[in-house]
Design a protein around this motif. Structure first.
Motif, PDB file in Angstrom:
ATOM      1  N   SER A 201      62.200 -15.641  67.353  1.00 56.24           N
ATOM      2  CA  SER A 201      62.721 -14.533  68.145  1.00 56.24           C
ATOM      3  C   SER A 201      61.590 -13.570  68.532  1.00 56.24           C
ATOM      4  N   ASN A 202      61.768 -12.260  68.277  1.00 56.14           N
ATOM      5  CA  ASN A 202      60.762 -11.264  68.640  1.00 56.14           C
ATOM      6  C   ASN A 202      59.938 -10.821  67.442  1.00 56.14           C
ATOM      7  N   ILE A 203      59.643 -11.744  66.538  1.00 53.82           N
ATOM      8  CA  ILE A 203      58.877 -11.415  65.326  1.00 53.82           C
ATOM      9  C   ILE A 203      57.493 -10.907  65.672  1.00 53.82           C
ATOM     10  N   SER A 204      56.917 -11.373  66.787  1.00 58.39           N
ATOM     11  CA  SER A 204      55.589 -10.911  67.179  1.00 58.39           C
ATOM     12  C   SER A 204      55.598  -9.427  67.527  1.00 58.39           C
ATOM     13  N   SER A 205      56.622  -8.975  68.242  1.00 58.47           N
ATOM     14  CA  SER A 205      56.737  -7.550  68.589  1.00 58.47           C
ATOM     15  C   SER A 205      56.940  -6.705  67.336  1.00 58.47           C
ATOM     16  N   ILE A 206      57.763  -7.189  66.433  1.00 64.13           N
ATOM     17  CA  ILE A 206      58.001  -6.457  65.178  1.00 64.13           C
ATOM     18  C   ILE A 206      56.706  -6.343  64.381  1.00 64.13           C
ATOM     19  N   HIS A 207      55.954  -7.434  64.310  1.00 66.28           N
ATOM     20  CA  HIS A 207      54.674  -7.427  63.588  1.00 66.28           C
ATOM     21  C   HIS A 207      53.695  -6.439  64.211  1.00 66.28           C
ATOM     22  N   THR A 208      53.585  -6.429  65.523  1.00 66.52           N
ATOM     23  CA  THR A 208      52.666  -5.516  66.202  1.00 66.52           C
ATOM     24  C   THR A 208      53.038  -4.059  65.943  1.00 66.52           C
ATOM     25  N   PHE A 209      54.318  -3.737  66.019  1.00 67.23           N
ATOM     26  CA  PHE A 209      54.763  -2.360  65.799  1.00 67.23           C
ATOM     27  C   PHE A 209      54.405  -1.871  64.403  1.00 67.23           C
ATOM     28  N   HIS A 210      54.685  -2.682  63.400  1.00 64.64           N
ATOM     29  CA  HIS A 210      54.454  -2.242  62.021  1.00 64.64           C
ATOM     30  C   HIS A 210      52.966  -2.220  61.658  1.00 64.64           C
ATOM     31  N   SER A 211      52.219  -3.213  62.103  1.00 59.40           N
ATOM     32  CA  SER A 211      50.817  -3.303  61.698  1.00 59.40           C
ATOM     33  C   SER A 211      49.921  -2.331  62.457  1.00 59.40           C
ATOM     34  N   GLN A 212      50.254  -2.018  63.705  1.00 59.69           N
ATOM     35  CA  GLN A 212      49.375  -1.188  64.526  1.00 59.69           C
ATOM     36  C   GLN A 212      49.854   0.249  64.694  1.00 59.69           C
ATOM     37  N   PHE A 213      51.102   0.544  64.339  1.00 60.86           N
ATOM     38  CA  PHE A 213      51.617   1.885  64.560  1.00 60.86           C
ATOM     39  C   PHE A 213      52.184   2.515  63.287  1.00 60.86           C
ATOM     40  N   LEU A 214      53.251   1.941  62.744  1.00 60.45           N
ATOM     41  CA  LEU A 214      53.924   2.584  61.616  1.00 60.45           C
ATOM     42  C   LEU A 214      53.047   2.619  60.371  1.00 60.45           C
ATOM     43  N   LEU A 215      52.471   1.489  59.979  1.00 58.68           N
ATOM     44  CA  LEU A 215      51.656   1.462  58.758  1.00 58.68           C
ATOM     45  C   LEU A 215      50.437   2.375  58.855  1.00 58.68           C
ATOM     46  N   PRO A 216      49.639   2.365  59.943  1.00 63.40           N
ATOM     47  CA  PRO A 216      48.504   3.297  60.016  1.00 63.40           C
ATOM     48  C   PRO A 216      48.923   4.764  59.912  1.00 63.40           C
ATOM     49  N   ASP A 217      50.041   5.133  60.530  1.00 62.93           N
ATOM     50  CA  ASP A 217      50.500   6.522  60.443  1.00 62.93           C
ATOM     51  C   ASP A 217      50.947   6.880  59.026  1.00 62.93           C
ATOM     52  N   LEU A 218      51.582   5.943  58.343  1.00 57.65           N
ATOM     53  CA  LEU A 218      51.958   6.192  56.947  1.00 57.65           C
ATOM     54  C   LEU A 218      50.714   6.356  56.075  1.00 57.65           C
ATOM     55  N   GLU A 219      49.706   5.546  56.312  1.00 58.54           N
ATOM     56  CA  GLU A 219      48.447   5.670  55.565  1.00 58.54           C
ATOM     57  C   GLU A 219      47.832   7.053  55.787  1.00 58.54           C
ATOM     58  N   THR A 220      47.833   7.519  57.031  1.00 56.99           N
ATOM     59  CA  THR A 220      47.263   8.829  57.342  1.00 56.99           C
ATOM     60  C   THR A 220      48.038   9.944  56.645  1.00 56.99           C
ATOM     61  N   HIS A 221      49.352   9.899  56.704  1.00 55.20           N
ATOM     62  CA  HIS A 221      50.171  10.937  56.076  1.00 55.20           C
ATOM     63  C   HIS A 221      49.994  10.955  54.560  1.00 55.20           C
ATOM     64  N   MET A 222      49.941   9.812  53.941  1.00 55.84           N
ATOM     65  CA  MET A 222      49.774   9.775  52.488  1.00 55.84           C
ATOM     66  C   MET A 222      48.388  10.248  52.083  1.00 55.84           C
ATOM     67  N   GLY A 223      47.387  10.038  52.946  1.00 55.63           N
ATOM     68  CA  GLY A 223      46.054  10.552  52.661  1.00 55.63           C
ATOM     69  C   GLY A 223      45.991  12.063  52.713  1.00 55.63           C
ATOM     70  N   GLN A 224      46.906  12.691  53.437  1.00 55.28           N
ATOM     71  CA  GLN A 224      46.958  14.144  53.550  1.00 55.28           C
ATOM     72  C   GLN A 224      48.102  14.751  52.747  1.00 55.28           C
ATOM     73  N   TRP A 225      48.655  14.006  51.824  1.00 48.61           N
ATOM     74  CA  TRP A 225      49.841  14.464  51.090  1.00 48.61           C
ATOM     75  C   TRP A 225      49.572  15.730  50.291  1.00 48.61           C
ATOM     76  N   SER A 226      48.402  15.865  49.673  1.00 52.87           N
ATOM     77  CA  SER A 226      48.103  17.047  48.861  1.00 52.87           C
ATOM     78  C   SER A 226      48.069  18.311  49.703  1.00 52.87           C
ATOM     79  N   VAL A 227      47.740  18.190  50.978  1.00 53.25           N
ATOM     80  CA  VAL A 227      47.683  19.341  51.879  1.00 53.25           C
ATOM     81  C   VAL A 227      49.014  19.541  52.596  1.00 53.25           C
TER      82      VAL A 227
END
Length: 601
Positions: A201-227
């Protein structure tokens, strides 16, 4: 000294021996001696009055009464009595210790007004100190609670990040390993490329969204969690894109069926999948297991966000963001609710498939009911160990077999639920017995079984009877509500049909294949309006009422419309095989609608 009042030398002597309290309390003629701290009395003078003795004790300016509980440093107040220092944990005043204990010392200490005022001031200071300490304790508790809340919020956010990393790795496996490899092999003409595209199905689109958008933003937010400890805003930003899961979830059942069919039909297809599954990156799990991950991901987000909101203070600036993201994710998860309810059943089917090696077990219409060890009675009352697997449509009676790869079984007997009966039996040699009868193919089979206990027996009987009742109810409902409807051949394809509602049928109206609740994969024939499965709707023809556009139709309508088109092309019109003036009809089984539903279709 028995029978005589205490004098000052006696008191000093008793203090030196550290037994004044015991001696004073144990004296048969115990009297109270009053000591005045204000009377300037000569140290050498003694009063003959046995009831009062004046002492010039170099009294301190203030009476130090220090509570010594709760770990505070204890202060010792010295009382100097003619050069004798008495060390006490707390000064005794009228028989009371600072902690509120009562000690009968036999001594009555009288304080002058100035000393009483000083003592009152000290008590006030102690009360004020105690109040301050209570406030400090409450503040400390509040700080600990705040720290605990922040820790819990951090753990929730961190769990989301960790699971997201693992999920992206699973998506990479599906998209860049399984799908890419199968697409490459399909390019060689070994099997259709469309099959691979439909399965993933559309597994490629789902993979692109999570690997290139959602996960990097979560990494950034968790890196700034103390602030800036925030999670709701990043989820609100990406939540609308989760609607893409609807396509994957809705085609999941069809994908599982294609995967099963082409694994049986194509050796190259099967070899590619088995080769990848044997790699360490798969973790000894099948492709079906990995494909379940996207179906389960949205409810995971929903659960974590609910937990996050539960612990987030209402006045927190991230609260509104978290609420909005939860609403969007909940709406997106609606499309996969039915799939989630059946995911545990599909996992169980996969486990049983691995234990039995039976391809039929993986039919998505199968529903696991119960399994367990049991004894089967044979000739001469001998008992043999068996393992039963009960599904909604079949019973598998298996024997255990040795395997280094885990528990495995061999299927010995298959009994259809259709026509199955179950009843209690009695056996003087074996307790807790019952009997199951039914058809295996065309042969009648009867199994005499012995449960491990009376409760186990009752549980099996209930499981069997409930399964039989549900199966009968579905079949009888389908048969009793169906009737023969004559569809005019003249109107077929030229007039829009009345569509049967999805919830009016539980199986395909052509091949009687049960519809799986996992994704309710069903279609309407655009010519007659029947609800059919994807296999029976894999036919297309032009329909006049839809502007001669190509539409999906059932096999019966497809055959009838093609036949009519051929006759009209040859100029036979509608006369072939029919008397002039009569109108041919196409017989189609259509379930009768429930009362009140006629105007809804």
């Amino acid at each position: 000294m028995a029978g005589s009042p205490f004098s000052l030398p006696d008191l000093i002597h008793l203090e030196e021996n550290q037994s004044v309290l015991r001696s004073a309390n144990s004296s048969p003629t115990h009297t109270t001696t009053s000591i005045s701290l204000d009377q300037p009395t000569d140290p050498d003078s003694r009063s003959t009055d046995s009831s009062h003795t004046g002492l010039n004790a170099h009294s301190p300016d203030r009476a130090e009464v220090v509570a010594c509980r709760e770990g505070r440093a204890r202060e010792i107040s010295p009382i100097n009595m003619y050069g004798l220092d008495l060390m006490w944990d707390a000064v005794l005043i009228n028989g009371h210790v600072g902690d509120g204990w009562k000690v009968d010392t036999g001594l009555k200490v009288e304080l002058s007004p100035s000393h009483r005022a000083a003592t009152g001031t000290e008590e006030a200071m102690l009360q004020e100190s105690s109040t301050e300490e209570k406030k400090m304790k409450r503040g400390s508790v509040e700080v600990r609670l705040q720290d605990s809340t922040e820790q819990k919020l951090y753990k929730i956010a961190n769990e989301l990040l960790l699971t997201e990393r693992a999920y992206v790795a699973r998506l990479h496996l599906l998209d860049q390993v399984f799908c890419a490899r199968l697409t490459q092999e399909a390019g060689k003409g070994l099997f259709p490329v469309d099959v691979v595209r439909t399965i993933f199905s559309n597994i490629s689109s789902i993979h692109t969204f999570h690997s290139q958008f959602l996960l990097p933003d979560l990494e950034t937010h968790m890196g700034q969690w103390s602030v800036s400890p925030r999670l709701g805003d990043v989820m609100q930003q990406h939540a609308p894109f989760l609607r893409m899961y609807a396509e994957y979830v809705m085609s999941f059942d069809h994908a599982m069926e294609l995967l099963r069919v082409w694994t049986e039909r194509s050796a190259p297809f099967k070899n590619v999948i088995q080769d990848i599954q044997s790699r360490e990156v798969c973790g000894s799990l099948t492709l079906q297991h990995h494909m379940l991950e996207p179906v389960q991901r949205l409810p995971r987000y929903e659960m974590l966000l609910r937990d996050y909101l539960k612990r987030l203070p209402d006045d927190d600036s991230d609260h509104s963001h978290a609420e909005k993201s939860l609403q969007v994710i909940s709406m997106a998860a609606t499309h996969s609710n039915s799939a989630i309810r059946q995911s545990d059943n599909l996992k169980k089917l996969l486990e049983i498939y691995e234990m039995l090696g039976e391809e039929d077990v993986m039919n998505p219409s199968n529903e696991f009911i119960r399994e367990g060890r049991i004894l089967m009675l044979a000739a001469r009352n001998s008992a043999m160990e068996r393992h039963l697997f009960l599904f909604n449509n079949i019973l598998l009676c298996c024997t255990p077999r040795f395997s280094l790869g885990g528990q495995r079984f061999t299927v010995r007997t298959r009994i259809d639920v259709e026509g199955m009966t179950v009843q209690r039996t009695t056996n003087e040699h074996h307790p807790h017995t019952f009997q199951v009868s039914g058809k295996e193919m065309t042969l009648e089979r009867t199994l005499d079984l012995q449960a491990s206990s009376e409760q186990d027996k009752e549980d099996w009987l209930k499981a069997f009877q409930d399964t039989i009742d549900v199966f009968r109810q579905k079949n009888e409902t389908f048969k009793s509500t169906s009737k023969e409807v004559e569809v005019s051949m003249e109107e077929l394809g030229r007039r829009a049909p009345r569509w049967i509602r999805d919830n009016e049928v539980t199986m395909c109206m052509k091949c009687s294949e049960p519809f799986n609740a996992l994704t309710r994969w069903r279609h309407h024939c655009r010519a007659c309006g029947c609800v059919v499965c994807w296999r029976c709707s894999d036919n297309k023809v032009t329909l006049e009422y839809d502007g001669n556009r190509v539409n999906k139709v059932c096999l019966d309508c497809h055959s009838a419309l093609i036949l009519r088109a051929n006759r009209e092309e040859r100029g036979e019109g509608m006369e072939g095989g029919h008397s002039r003036g009569s109108t041919p009809h196409l017989h189609i089984s259509i379930p009768a609608l429930s009362p009140g539903c006629e105007g809804l279709v």
